[in-house]
Design an enzyme around this catalytic site. Structure first.
Site, PDB file in Angstrom:
ATOM      1  CB  THR A   1      -0.859   0.198   1.308  1.00  0.00           C
ATOM      2  OG1 THR A   1       0.041  -0.198   2.436  1.00  0.00           O
ATOM      3  CG2 THR A   1      -1.993  -0.931   1.039  1.00  0.00           C
TER       4      THR A   1
ATOM      5  CB  CYS B   1      16.660   5.826  -4.451  1.00  0.00           C
ATOM      6  SG  CYS B   1      16.253   6.525  -2.949  1.00  0.00           S
TER       7      CYS B   1
ATOM      8  CG  HIS C   1      17.089  10.559  -5.984  1.00  0.00           C
ATOM      9  ND1 HIS C   1      15.671  11.367  -5.602  1.00  0.00           N
ATOM     10  CD2 HIS C   1      17.257   9.460  -5.208  1.00  0.00           C
ATOM     11  CE1 HIS C   1      15.188  10.689  -4.486  1.00  0.00           C
ATOM     12  NE2 HIS C   1      16.141   9.641  -3.959  1.00  0.00           N
TER      13      HIS C   1
HETATM   14  N1  LIG Z   1      10.226   5.995  -1.517  1.00  0.00           N
HETATM   15  C1  LIG Z   1      11.630   5.540  -2.025  1.00  0.00           C
HETATM   16  O1  LIG Z   1      11.813   5.948  -3.324  1.00  0.00           O
HETATM   17  C2  LIG Z   1      12.471   4.654  -1.565  1.00  0.00           C
HETATM   18  C3  LIG Z   1      13.640   4.293  -2.107  1.00  0.00           C
HETATM   19  C4  LIG Z   1      14.421   3.208  -1.316  1.00  0.00           C
HETATM   20  C5  LIG Z   1      13.976   2.797  -0.313  1.00  0.00           C
HETATM   21  N2  LIG Z   1      12.607   2.976   0.349  1.00  0.00           N
HETATM   22  C6  LIG Z   1      12.321   2.424   1.660  1.00  0.00           C
HETATM   23  O2  LIG Z   1      11.091   1.404   1.088  1.00  0.00           O
HETATM   24  C7  LIG Z   1      10.517   1.174   2.213  1.00  0.00           C
HETATM   25  C8  LIG Z   1       8.955   1.669   2.051  1.00  0.00           C
HETATM   26  O3  LIG Z   1       8.946   2.935   1.599  1.00  0.00           O
HETATM   27  P1  LIG Z   1       7.750   3.912   0.961  1.00  0.00           P
HETATM   28  O4  LIG Z   1       8.280   5.128   0.635  1.00  0.00           O
HETATM   29  O5  LIG Z   1       7.067   2.901  -0.023  1.00  0.00           O
HETATM   30  O6  LIG Z   1       6.888   3.870   2.443  1.00  0.00           O
HETATM   31  P2  LIG Z   1       5.332   4.234   2.839  1.00  0.00           P
HETATM   32  O7  LIG Z   1       4.714   4.871   1.400  1.00  0.00           O
HETATM   33  O8  LIG Z   1       5.163   4.985   4.124  1.00  0.00           O
HETATM   34  O9  LIG Z   1       4.771   2.767   2.961  1.00  0.00           O
HETATM   35  C9  LIG Z   1       5.018   1.855   4.038  1.00  0.00           C
HETATM   36  C10 LIG Z   1       4.482   0.468   3.897  1.00  0.00           C
HETATM   37  O10 LIG Z   1       4.697  -0.215   4.784  1.00  0.00           O
HETATM   38  C11 LIG Z   1       3.585  -0.659   5.581  1.00  0.00           C
HETATM   39  N3  LIG Z   1       3.799  -0.682   6.968  1.00  0.00           N
HETATM   40  C12 LIG Z   1       3.956   0.573   7.953  1.00  0.00           C
HETATM   41  N4  LIG Z   1       3.873   0.100   8.864  1.00  0.00           N
HETATM   42  C13 LIG Z   1       3.828  -1.392   9.148  1.00  0.00           C
HETATM   43  C14 LIG Z   1       3.879  -2.374  10.072  1.00  0.00           C
HETATM   44  N5  LIG Z   1       3.931  -2.109  11.289  1.00  0.00           N
HETATM   45  N6  LIG Z   1       3.410  -3.584   9.723  1.00  0.00           N
HETATM   46  C15 LIG Z   1       3.473  -4.034   8.350  1.00  0.00           C
HETATM   47  N7  LIG Z   1       3.380  -2.840   7.482  1.00  0.00           N
HETATM   48  C16 LIG Z   1       3.620  -1.759   7.855  1.00  0.00           C
HETATM   49  C17 LIG Z   1       2.490   0.385   5.352  1.00  0.00           C
HETATM   50  O11 LIG Z   1       1.104  -0.150   5.338  1.00  0.00           O
HETATM   51  P3  LIG Z   1      -0.306   0.524   5.571  1.00  0.00           P
HETATM   52  O12 LIG Z   1      -0.512   1.453   4.597  1.00  0.00           O
HETATM   53  O13 LIG Z   1      -1.130  -0.425   5.970  1.00  0.00           O
HETATM   54  O14 LIG Z   1       0.069   1.653   6.816  1.00  0.00           O
HETATM   55  C18 LIG Z   1       3.014   0.503   3.668  1.00  0.00           C
HETATM   56  O15 LIG Z   1       2.430  -0.381   2.982  1.00  0.00           O
HETATM   57  C19 LIG Z   1      11.013   2.127   3.436  1.00  0.00           C
HETATM   58  O16 LIG Z   1      11.621   1.177   4.288  1.00  0.00           O
HETATM   59  C20 LIG Z   1      11.702   3.116   2.788  1.00  0.00           C
HETATM   60  O17 LIG Z   1      12.848   3.308   3.439  1.00  0.00           O
HETATM   61  C21 LIG Z   1      11.901   3.879  -0.064  1.00  0.00           C
END
Ligand SMILES: NC(=O)c1ccc[n+]([C@@H]2O[C@H](COP(=O)([O-])OP(=O)(O)OC[C@H]3O[C@@H](n4cnc5c(N)ncnc54)[C@H](OP(=O)(O)O)[C@@H]3O)[C@@H](O)[C@H]2O)c1
Length: 361
Positions: A13, A158, A251
């Site tokens: 999500t 990234c 980026h």
């Molecule tokens: N955005 C980027 O470009 C990027 C790049 C490299 C790495 N990352 C890494 O990738 C990961 C996700 O990033 P994002 O930007 O997609 O974050 P995000 O939009 O905040 O999404 C977080 C996801 O994790 C779930 N989640 C949160 N707390 C949880 C829990 N206690 N138990 C199970 N699921 C949980 C959320 O579910 P709900 O919707 O149910 O809350 C959601 O599906 C992070 O670790 C981030 O550091 C991101």
């Protein structure tokens, strides 16, 4: 029954999870059959769980709308129905480490976008065009985990994707010192301008943990398999400043490089545009035909014009010129949620399938 591999998106999500779901629509090898997230979303259909949070430019794929979201922590229940999973959950590092290992121990490979396992000695951190041979360490990892097919593979941060590919393409000229500043998009924090209005007309000179990752992760990617661990490279030395800028996706990096050898501008450009790797050789479904493009115009690469090069899987380099203190300087650009996150994960999984590490259960 479908010949495609069934895949779960853990954290489906979130921003990166949504990107996985978009990229996997009509994928020739993989089919999203399970989506898992936090207990807040579990039990709802994907469409209901997302509500107004859909952040992609393209509409939500019809095929996932009615999938009932499961709880990431319900490991057995998620793992039993899939051949492997992509991980993009946002939890604490310790929780992510534990949960990804729990999935691997159910004999379900995990291709992770998270940083939690990037320094676990026997977990490969793969950029498929740079270090596909690091996958060999998976055998040692499986021995440690006591699994036959379950393992964890990760992709790097990234921030490094706008300059590490160029440094690697130039390895014959031996880069020794690198000074880099990154100008990072807000989607890298999982945000849009709607959820982060303070970023409009603003720059924030701090991204937690990002400078250390930008300095160290390229060295692990440039390293080699040594028995039961990946031995990081010791050169080039990299120092980084990472800045959040008011850009949605993409980026940019401005980079200064010192070399042990004395390459000419033509040699450097040739090395970039002629570089290709295993994904190109194997013809992986998501592989960019051209991994690195060089743009000759003074005002390129530009986010608006170049971020989607090769559907966001390619890297754009420009403004290569001699420097008065370092040898050369240049500007790089990559798509942070495609090449830098979900797309890099999909390409990594394609590589691992092509090499026989990910198979039908
Ligand atoms: N955005 C980027 O470009 C990027 C790049 C490299 C790495 N990352 C890494 O990738 C990961 C996700 O990033 P994002 O930007 O997609 O974050 P995000 O939009 O905040 O999404 C977080 C996801 O994790 C779930 N989640 C949160 N707390 C949880 C829990 N206690 N138990 C199970 N699921 C949980 C959320 O579910 P709900 O919707 O149910 O809350 C959601 O599906 C992070 O670790 C981030 O550091 C991101």
């Amino acid at each position: 029954m479908s010949e495609k591999l069934n895949v779960a998106i853990l954290g489906g999500t979130g921003m990166v999870g949504q990107r996985f779901i978009s990229l996997l629509e009509n994928h020739p090898w993989f089919e999203v059959t399970v989506i898992a997230a936090s207990p807040r979303s579990a039990g709802k259909t994907y469409e209901e769980a997302i509500g107004g949070r859909w952040k992609m430019d393209t509409p939500m794929p019809e095929a996932v709308k009615k999938i009932v979201v499961r709880d990431v922590s319900d490991v057995e229940n998620v793992a039993k129905d899939v051949d492997f999973c992509f991980s993009a959950v946002d939890m604490s590092k310790e929780e992510i480490k534990k949960i990804e290992e729990a999935y691997a121990k159910t004999e379900t490979p995990v291709v992770s976008n998270n940083s939690a396992h990037r320094w676990t000695p026997d977990v490969p951190m793969i950029v498929p065009e740079i270090n596909p041979e690091h996958a060999e360490i998976i055998e040692a990892q499986k021995k440690r985990l006591g699994t036959t097919r379950g393992f964890i593979a990760v992709k790097p941060n990234c921030s490094i994707q706008s300059y590490a590919p160029a440094l690697w393409a130039w390895k014959e000229f031996e880069p020794t010192e690198v000074v880099v500043s990154t100008y990072q998009a807000i989607s890298g924090a999982g945000k849009t301008f709607k959820d982060w209005p303070e970023m409009e007309h603003n720059i924030i000179p701090f991204i937690s943990g990002e400078e250390e990752k930008s300095e160290k992760e390229p060295l692990r990617v440039f390293g080699h398999v040594d028995g039961d661990h990946i031995e990081p490279a010791t050169s080039p030395k990299i120092t980084a400043q990472c800045i959040r800028v008011p850009i949605l996706n993409g980026h940019t990096a401005t980079v200064f490089v010192k070399f042990a050898k004395n390459p000419t501008k033509e040699q450097l450009i040739d090395a970039l545009v002629n570089y290709s790797g295993e994904p190109q050789k194997l013809g992986l479904p998501s592989a960019p035909k051209q991994f690195i493009q060089y743009l000759t115009e003074d005002n390129r690469p530009q986010v608006q014009l170049d971020v989607d090069f090769e559907n966001g899987f390619g890297v754009s380099i420009g403004r290569l010129r001699e420097d008065s203190i370092y040898d050369w300087k240049f500007v790089g650009l990559s798509h942070n949620t495609v090449r830098g996150a979900a797309g890099g994960g999909v390409l990594c999984a394609e590589l691992l399938k092509a090499k026989g590490y990910i198979t039908k259960k």
